[in-house]
Design an enzyme around this catalytic site. Sequence first.
Site, PDB file in Angstrom:
ATOM      1  N   PRO A  36      -7.615 -10.543  -9.129  1.00 35.58           N
ATOM      2  CA  PRO A  36      -8.954 -11.047  -9.375  1.00 35.58           C
ATOM      3  C   PRO A  36      -9.396 -12.142  -8.406  1.00 35.58           C
ATOM      4  O   PRO A  36      -8.609 -13.012  -8.038  1.00 35.58           O
ATOM      5  CB  PRO A  36      -8.876 -11.601 -10.801  1.00 35.58           C
ATOM      6  CG  PRO A  36      -7.426 -11.793 -11.065  1.00 35.58           C
ATOM      7  CD  PRO A  36      -6.720 -10.731 -10.277  1.00 35.58           C
ATOM      8  N   ASN A  37     -10.644 -12.032  -8.022  1.00 40.23           N
ATOM      9  CA  ASN A  37     -11.355 -12.999  -7.170  1.00 40.23           C
ATOM     10  C   ASN A  37     -10.953 -12.929  -5.700  1.00 40.23           C
ATOM     11  O   ASN A  37     -11.582 -13.587  -4.863  1.00 40.23           O
ATOM     12  CB  ASN A  37     -11.175 -14.441  -7.706  1.00 40.23           C
ATOM     13  CG  ASN A  37     -11.704 -14.581  -9.113  1.00 40.23           C
ATOM     14  OD1 ASN A  37     -12.855 -14.223  -9.363  1.00 40.23           O
ATOM     15  ND2 ASN A  37     -10.887 -15.049 -10.040  1.00 40.23           N
TER      16      ASN A  37
ATOM     17  N   ARG B  53     -14.814 -17.767  -0.952  1.00 39.72           N
ATOM     18  CA  ARG B  53     -14.269 -18.521  -2.079  1.00 39.72           C
ATOM     19  C   ARG B  53     -13.380 -19.679  -1.596  1.00 39.72           C
ATOM     20  O   ARG B  53     -12.394 -19.428  -0.891  1.00 39.72           O
ATOM     21  CB  ARG B  53     -13.425 -17.526  -2.887  1.00 39.72           C
ATOM     22  CG  ARG B  53     -12.606 -18.141  -3.968  1.00 39.72           C
ATOM     23  CD  ARG B  53     -11.542 -17.175  -4.463  1.00 39.72           C
ATOM     24  NE  ARG B  53     -10.843 -17.766  -5.567  1.00 39.72           N
ATOM     25  CZ  ARG B  53      -9.640 -17.372  -5.978  1.00 39.72           C
ATOM     26  NH1 ARG B  53      -9.013 -16.374  -5.386  1.00 39.72           N
ATOM     27  NH2 ARG B  53      -9.068 -17.969  -6.981  1.00 39.72           N
TER      28      ARG B  53
ATOM     29  N   TYR C  21      -8.327 -21.006   0.890  1.00 41.31           N
ATOM     30  CA  TYR C  21      -8.029 -19.591   1.156  1.00 41.31           C
ATOM     31  C   TYR C  21      -8.492 -19.109   2.528  1.00 41.31           C
ATOM     32  O   TYR C  21      -8.296 -17.946   2.854  1.00 41.31           O
ATOM     33  CB  TYR C  21      -8.662 -18.715   0.061  1.00 41.31           C
ATOM     34  CG  TYR C  21      -8.134 -19.010  -1.327  1.00 41.31           C
ATOM     35  CD1 TYR C  21      -6.799 -18.793  -1.642  1.00 41.31           C
ATOM     36  CD2 TYR C  21      -8.970 -19.520  -2.323  1.00 41.31           C
ATOM     37  CE1 TYR C  21      -6.308 -19.074  -2.916  1.00 41.31           C
ATOM     38  CE2 TYR C  21      -8.486 -19.795  -3.592  1.00 41.31           C
ATOM     39  CZ  TYR C  21      -7.151 -19.567  -3.882  1.00 41.31           C
ATOM     40  OH  TYR C  21      -6.672 -19.838  -5.140  1.00 41.31           O
TER      41      TYR C  21
ATOM     42  N   ASN D 173      -0.452  -9.568  -4.529  1.00 45.04           N
ATOM     43  CA  ASN D 173      -1.002 -10.878  -4.874  1.00 45.04           C
ATOM     44  C   ASN D 173      -1.839 -10.679  -6.135  1.00 45.04           C
ATOM     45  O   ASN D 173      -2.994 -10.265  -6.067  1.00 45.04           O
ATOM     46  CB  ASN D 173      -1.861 -11.443  -3.740  1.00 45.04           C
ATOM     47  CG  ASN D 173      -2.348 -12.857  -4.048  1.00 45.04           C
ATOM     48  OD1 ASN D 173      -2.238 -13.336  -5.181  1.00 45.04           O
ATOM     49  ND2 ASN D 173      -2.902 -13.523  -3.044  1.00 45.04           N
TER      50      ASN D 173
ATOM     51  N   ALA E 216      -4.667 -14.960 -10.226  1.00 43.39           N
ATOM     52  CA  ALA E 216      -4.499 -15.719 -11.484  1.00 43.39           C
ATOM     53  C   ALA E 216      -3.620 -14.978 -12.489  1.00 43.39           C
ATOM     54  O   ALA E 216      -2.917 -15.614 -13.292  1.00 43.39           O
ATOM     55  CB  ALA E 216      -5.869 -16.010 -12.095  1.00 43.39           C
TER      56      ALA E 216
ATOM     57  N   GLU F  55       5.950 -10.532  -3.711  1.00 42.12           N
ATOM     58  CA  GLU F  55       4.841 -11.339  -4.235  1.00 42.12           C
ATOM     59  C   GLU F  55       4.314 -12.257  -3.132  1.00 42.12           C
ATOM     60  O   GLU F  55       5.105 -12.922  -2.452  1.00 42.12           O
ATOM     61  CB  GLU F  55       5.359 -12.187  -5.406  1.00 42.12           C
ATOM     62  CG  GLU F  55       4.301 -13.105  -6.002  1.00 42.12           C
ATOM     63  CD  GLU F  55       4.857 -13.982  -7.127  1.00 42.12           C
ATOM     64  OE1 GLU F  55       6.093 -14.189  -7.184  1.00 42.12           O
ATOM     65  OE2 GLU F  55       4.052 -14.468  -7.930  1.00 42.12           O
TER      66      GLU F  55
ATOM     67  N   HIS G 128       1.274 -15.271  -2.236  1.00 42.35           N
ATOM     68  CA  HIS G 128       0.146 -16.143  -2.562  1.00 42.35           C
ATOM     69  C   HIS G 128      -0.322 -16.788  -1.266  1.00 42.35           C
ATOM     70  O   HIS G 128       0.497 -17.275  -0.473  1.00 42.35           O
ATOM     71  CB  HIS G 128       0.543 -17.223  -3.567  1.00 42.35           C
ATOM     72  CG  HIS G 128       0.957 -16.642  -4.869  1.00 42.35           C
ATOM     73  ND1 HIS G 128       0.051 -16.166  -5.784  1.00 42.35           N
ATOM     74  CD2 HIS G 128       2.185 -16.381  -5.377  1.00 42.35           C
ATOM     75  CE1 HIS G 128       0.701 -15.662  -6.816  1.00 42.35           C
ATOM     76  NE2 HIS G 128       2.001 -15.773  -6.595  1.00 42.35           N
TER      77      HIS G 128
ATOM     78  N   ARG H 213      -0.153 -27.163  -6.069  1.00 42.83           N
ATOM     79  CA  ARG H 213      -1.391 -27.144  -6.856  1.00 42.83           C
ATOM     80  C   ARG H 213      -1.083 -27.494  -8.325  1.00 42.83           C
ATOM     81  O   ARG H 213      -0.037 -28.042  -8.616  1.00 42.83           O
ATOM     82  CB  ARG H 213      -2.061 -25.781  -6.674  1.00 42.83           C
ATOM     83  CG  ARG H 213      -2.418 -25.507  -5.191  1.00 42.83           C
ATOM     84  CD  ARG H 213      -3.108 -24.182  -5.010  1.00 42.83           C
ATOM     85  NE  ARG H 213      -4.389 -24.164  -5.695  1.00 42.83           N
ATOM     86  CZ  ARG H 213      -5.114 -23.056  -5.874  1.00 42.83           C
ATOM     87  NH1 ARG H 213      -4.676 -21.887  -5.391  1.00 42.83           N
ATOM     88  NH2 ARG H 213      -6.263 -23.097  -6.507  1.00 42.83           N
TER      89      ARG H 213
END
Length: 141
Positions: A9-10, A17, A22, A69, A72, A93, A95, A102
């Site tokens: 998502p996103n 964004r 990012y 990825n 969230a 995985e 990110h 964070r």
Amino acid sequence: MRILIINGPNLNLLGAREPELYGSQSFEEFLATLKVDGAQIDYYQSNIEGELITAIQESRLHYDGVVLNAAAYSHTSVGIADAVTAIDIPVVEVHISNIYRRENFRHFTYLASRCVGTIAGLGLKGYELAIEFLVANFSKI
Ligand code: DQA
């Protein structure tokens, strides 16, 4: 080696964004430049948890490895983690941001223990490195 990149998502908003986190490149722009010897790369993105689970399940039929990825959902989804465990091809995985620098809730991912490894904080380069790793370690030819 056939590799599927799956973004959650996103991540369709990459480039627009939070560019300080990012970057300013869209994923489509990045994909156009992404070439790894020995890899044929496809891409799937969804904002919907069930669609991501279906994509992970079906990846085993058409691909030799997955770069995931889950965004969230990495921090919330037992269903996506179970889909990773259910398939018999390697999943890395990724990110884009350094989730460990964070908020605390981003420090845990349900995926980390199910994947062959995790890359975080190296920007879009992380996808390229993950694919290079899959080709170097899981290529059948
Ligand atoms: C992300 C990190 C997640 O915590 C966040 O929810 C994202 C993107 C990353 O690529 O850095 O959407 O997975």
